[in-house]
Motif scaffolding. Structure first.
Motif, PDB file in Angstrom:
ATOM      1  N   GLU A   1       0.724  -1.102   0.348  1.00  0.00           N
ATOM      2  CA  GLU A   1       0.423   0.275   0.055  1.00  0.00           C
ATOM      3  C   GLU A   1       1.192   1.478  -0.118  1.00  0.00           C
ATOM      4  O   GLU A   1       2.136   1.465   0.559  1.00  0.00           O
ATOM      5  N   THR A   2       0.207   2.381  -0.363  1.00  0.00           N
ATOM      6  CA  THR A   2       1.082   2.916  -0.445  1.00  0.00           C
ATOM      7  C   THR A   2       0.602   4.494   0.503  1.00  0.00           C
ATOM      8  O   THR A   2      -1.075   4.254   0.729  1.00  0.00           O
ATOM      9  N   GLY A   3       0.741   6.007   0.428  1.00  0.00           N
ATOM     10  CA  GLY A   3      -0.416   6.669   1.668  1.00  0.00           C
ATOM     11  C   GLY A   3      -0.416   7.758   0.040  1.00  0.00           C
ATOM     12  O   GLY A   3      -1.625   8.475   0.466  1.00  0.00           O
TER      13      GLY A   3
ATOM     14  N   LYS B   1      -4.374   9.245   0.949  1.00  0.00           N
ATOM     15  CA  LYS B   1      -4.338   9.765   2.345  1.00  0.00           C
ATOM     16  C   LYS B   1      -4.329  10.665   1.923  1.00  0.00           C
ATOM     17  O   LYS B   1      -4.100  12.329   2.881  1.00  0.00           O
TER      18      LYS B   1
ATOM     19  N   ARG C   1       5.685  12.399  -6.025  1.00  0.00           N
ATOM     20  CA  ARG C   1       4.728  10.912  -5.481  1.00  0.00           C
ATOM     21  C   ARG C   1       4.211  10.122  -6.471  1.00  0.00           C
ATOM     22  O   ARG C   1       3.331   9.666  -7.055  1.00  0.00           O
TER      23      ARG C   1
ATOM     24  N   TRP D   1       7.501  10.695   9.805  1.00  0.00           N
ATOM     25  CA  TRP D   1       7.452  11.256   9.263  1.00  0.00           C
ATOM     26  C   TRP D   1       8.070  10.550   8.387  1.00  0.00           C
ATOM     27  O   TRP D   1       9.095  10.631   7.878  1.00  0.00           O
TER      28      TRP D   1
ATOM     29  N   HIS E   1       3.023   6.457  -6.545  1.00  0.00           N
ATOM     30  CA  HIS E   1       1.342   6.752  -6.093  1.00  0.00           C
ATOM     31  C   HIS E   1       0.660   5.768  -7.671  1.00  0.00           C
ATOM     32  O   HIS E   1      -0.777   5.992  -6.641  1.00  0.00           O
TER      33      HIS E   1
ATOM     34  N   GLY F   1       4.596  10.523   3.631  1.00  0.00           N
ATOM     35  CA  GLY F   1       3.166  10.473   3.816  1.00  0.00           C
ATOM     36  C   GLY F   1       3.309   8.392   3.321  1.00  0.00           C
ATOM     37  O   GLY F   1       1.622   8.492   3.360  1.00  0.00           O
ATOM     38  N   GLU F   2       4.086   8.015   3.665  1.00  0.00           N
ATOM     39  CA  GLU F   2       3.996   5.967   3.440  1.00  0.00           C
ATOM     40  C   GLU F   2       3.506   5.410   4.529  1.00  0.00           C
ATOM     41  O   GLU F   2       4.284   5.830   5.494  1.00  0.00           O
ATOM     42  N   PRO F   3       2.724   4.515   4.572  1.00  0.00           N
ATOM     43  CA  PRO F   3       3.020   3.816   5.118  1.00  0.00           C
ATOM     44  C   PRO F   3       4.354   2.691   5.546  1.00  0.00           C
ATOM     45  O   PRO F   3       4.992   2.572   4.896  1.00  0.00           O
TER      46      PRO F   3
END
Length: 771
Positions: free
Chosen positions: A52-54, A57, A131, A588, A135, A591-593
């Motif tokens: 998964e990516t961010g 979100k 990104r 941080w 993404h 923004g990625e898991p």
């Protein structure tokens, strides 16, 4: 009988521009009236893949809806929408190329169409943070696979055979048993009637069958127009009845206009009007600074009129901002305890008990983006509707901000995205588009606001100034047992909220709290620093000062212990492991898991070892030459760089060779990766040699490229080699556009030390090497 046969060009371009816009009307036309093929699929709220990516979100998340992104015309032309902004990274090529690959479309029969600003329709459109590919790799593949499946289903029904017996191959669907073939255009109408396959049932191509992705054979779609002068940028937009404006803005951030006399300006031929522009109190996000606009029949007349204005300003609270004095403030703050943002072991005690303590204090000044195209925007506001043409990195955000500033519904704002002549983060801030919108509303006519280079340097959003102080404690064997890093810099958050004195979590997570060394006692601190000018994100952001400090300290530790730079670096990185930063609050991770994108020291070590091998670390170099190495993880990619430097007896510096290894996970177009790393070497050298914005009495001292220099072609690295680490089968994609910059300066400084014995801790280099 086709869909978008003659796409509507962006109104206002005088040149042959391939930037096109789509509308809901044209989509409906393709579905119902013309018999064309527009894919229909539900918006997917999750990613069905191994990682998964961010993306979900991000503001407005991810839209995976082929009805929005793909169309097939009866003549076989496939139109794919690019919803990110093109500024040299190749994103207008890479994202559509992913769709074409999965769809089995012939790239020579694909047209790329630029999306307008609409994040409800397209999802997040921010072209920043490196990104776009990470993404949208999987969503774009899913869109292409949906198109391919529906075309195959349509062909199977027409032939009366099972869908499992047909296959899309290079713009056709083939029934191998009978040898029958149908082109995409012939199937368009029937395919439009097919139901969309479920995401769970979609079959993505095996990467071994890729024709385009990872092959490096595809040039950017805009290349011909760019190189022949046909490409359309913001300044190329022309509208009937358009007025031209330049603006005199406060010379000091937060300053206010006291009075102005337009008399002399109005005497300039071509000047039509002088008017005040509304400004917002600082800080105010991306709202205009305000000032006085000169409206004219052309930009040249407007500039002359502005030069003739008599202006009186109140400089306000930042009127005494002085770079020399402020540097001393930052240095004093760095020498005292600050807010602890990471703590492991007991760094204070370990430093006190160390056999030797090496201290390095590193300074980087404010930096300006100075993209070759300065900010420019055209606005046409009529009643409660507004249309914008501009080179913006965030068209959806621009749409939202224009609507709020004008007080009109967001759906009444259209933002057309032109090509960007560079961005580097500056064009994520839409103040120039807001200025054009405000002036158009007041004048009742289309208006172009053009920034000059001086405007760009004086009134932009600068990269923050920074002092980084590192204290490293060594035991008797030369092993590093303690590490204390204090980072002092005004925060980007100060652009959004008054009174901000600490860096935000996203800044702390760029090379400070995520420092990957295997050291028992670590303390990272963030003393206070107030902003006195507009601060904004800049290519690589806080990674620039952090990598400069950390990797320069590695070189200093190697020298202090008589070690090889590379061996010292690998020792500090330590064992291959996934780092668990349990002591960091609000870590941080771009923004990625963290499960998908952990800090993996095995990958960090790999790029060091690869660049050392390919770059022939330790090779013999001529007298006056030196080699330096540095590594950094940023935007969830891993990059190591070796710089060879040559310094003559008068202190003149040149760079014969640069070698860079990058691990960016799964990638799309290696040609663009190489291009980005080559560009990062040039930018890194520019910043290291010349980059400095300084202040005196609250005002920026630099004006143009004569005193804010960039390296010219004869100063650029002679050879730049790029080595891409092959990804694992399940390695997610990571960033490319920004990560190449941070390791360059420290590798250069380590090379300079190897060549001359001089340790440079403050940038720019300037005259520090002169004999």
């Amino acid at each position: 009988m086709n869909f978008i046969e003659n796409p509507t060009k962006l109104r206002g371009f005088e040149k042959n521009v391939k930037v096109e816009k789509i509308s809901r009307r044209s989509i409906l036309k393709g579905l119902g009236i013309t018999g064309g093929f527009v894919l229909a699929a539900p918006v997917m709220s999750r990613q069905a893949f191994a990682y998964e990516t961010g993306a979900g979100k991000m503001p407005h998340g991810v839209v995976v809806d082929p009805r929005v992104f793909v169309a097939v015309a009866p003549d076989g032309t496939v139109t794919i929408v690019a919803h990110r902004s093109e500024m040299g990274t190749g994103v207008r090529t890479s994202l559509p190329l992913i769709v074409a690959e999965e769809m089995e479309a012939d790239w020579s029969r694909v047209k790329v169409q630029q999306a307008h600003g609409d994040e409800v329709k397209f999802g997040n459109q921010d072209t920043d943070g490196s990104r776009s590919t990470r993404h949208y790799l999987i969503p774009m593949r899913q869109i292409g696979a949906s198109a391919r499946t529906m075309l195959e289903q349509a062909a199977a029904k027409r032939w009366g055979v099972p869908a499992t017996e047909v296959k899309a191959v290079n713009h056709e669907v083939v029934h191998s048993a009978s040898g029958r073939k149908l082109g995409f255009g012939e199937l368009a109408a029937d395919a439009a009637k097919e139901s969309v396959p479920s995401i769970e049932g979609l079959k993505l191509k095996d990467p071994k069958d890729f024709r385009y992705l990872t092959k490096g054979q595809i040039g950017i779609v805009d290349l011909h127009d760019i190189t022949t002068g046909k490409a359309g940028y913001g300044a190329d937009v022309r509208l009937p009845g358009m007025k031209y404006a330049v603006i005199a803005r406060p010379p000091v951030t937060g300053g206010k206009l006291v009075s102005f006399d337009p008399a002399e300006a109005m005497k300039i031929s071509g000047v039509e009007k002088v008017m005040q522009v509304r400004g917002w109190p600082w800080p105010s996000k991306f709202q205009p600074l305000g000032g006085v606009a000169v409206i004219a029949r052309n930009t040249g007349a407007a500039i002359k009129g502005r030069d003739a204005l008599k202006l009186v300003w109140d400089d306000g609270a930042n009127g005494k901002y002085d770079s020399v004095a402020y540097r001393k403030e930052l240095e004093e703050a760095a020498r005292k305890p600050g807010l602890v943002v990471r703590s492991e072991g007991d760094a204070d005690t370990a430093l006190k008990g160390a056999d030797k303590v090496i201290v390095g204090e590193y300074y980087i000044p404010h930096l300006a983006h100075v993209s070759m195209e300065t900010p420019v925007a055209v606005a046409d506001v009529k009643g409660d509707k507004a249309e914008i043409w501009a080179p913006v990195q965030s068209p959806g955000g621009t749409r939202e901000d224009v609507a709020k500033t004008l007080g009109i519904p967001e759906q009444n704002v259209t933002v057309n995205v032109t090509l960007l002549g560079g961005g580097f983060g500056r064009k994520s801030k839409c103040d120039y588009a807001l200025e054009a919108a405000l002036l158009s509303k007041e004048l009742g006519a289309p208006v172009k606001v053009q920034w000059t280079r001086e405007d760009d340097i004086h009134n932009g959003f600068l990269h923050t100034v920074s002092v980084e102080r590192i204290e490293a404690g060594l035991d008797k064997s030369g092993k590093v047992i303690a590490w204390r890093h204090r980072s002092v810099a005004p925060s980007i958050a100060s652009t959004f909220a008054a009174g901000t004195v600490h860096q935000a979590s996203f800044e702390l997570g760029m090379g400070l709290v995520d420092m990957p060394f295997e050291i028992a006692n670590i303390s990272c601190e963030n003393p206070e620093a107030a902003a006195h000018t507009r601060i904004g994100w800049f290519r690589s952001v806080s990674n620039i000062p952090r990598a400069f400090a950390v990797q320069s300290m590695v070189g200093e530790l190697a020298q202090a212990t008589g070690r090889d730079q590379k061996e010292m670096l690998l020792e500090l990185i330590g064992s291959p492991r996934i780092i668990k930063l349990t002591s960091v609050k609000d870590l941080w991770n771009y923004g990625e898991p963290y499960d998908s994108y952990p800090i993996d020291t095995a990958r960090l070590r790999k790029v060091v070892e690869l660049v050392a091998e390919k770059g022939e670390w330790g090779r013999q170099v001529p007298k006056g030459h030196g080699l330096g190495i540095a590594v950094h993880r940023s935007f969830v990619s891993y990059i190591a760089t070796i710089v060879e430097v040559a310094v003559d007896d008068k202190g003149k510096l040149s760079v014969p060779r640069v070698d860079t290894a990058i691990d960016c996970g799964t990638y799309v177009n290696p040609e663009r990766i190489e291009s980005q790393i080559e560009g990062a070497a040039i930018m890194g050298l520019s910043l290291a040699k010349y980059g400095e914005i300084s202040f005196k009495d609250g005002k920026v001292e630099q004006k143009n490229f004569d005193d804010f220099q960039v390296v010219r072609i004869d100063e650029s690295p002679l050879v730049t080699n790029v080595y891409i680490v092959p990804p694992g089968s399940d390695t997610p994609p990571s960033g490319v556009g920004e990560p190449g910059v941070p390791p360059f300066a420290p590798a250069l400084m380590n090379a300079i030390f190897a060549a001359t014995g001089k340790r440079i801790r403050a940038l720019p280099i300037g005259k520090q090497l002169e004999a």
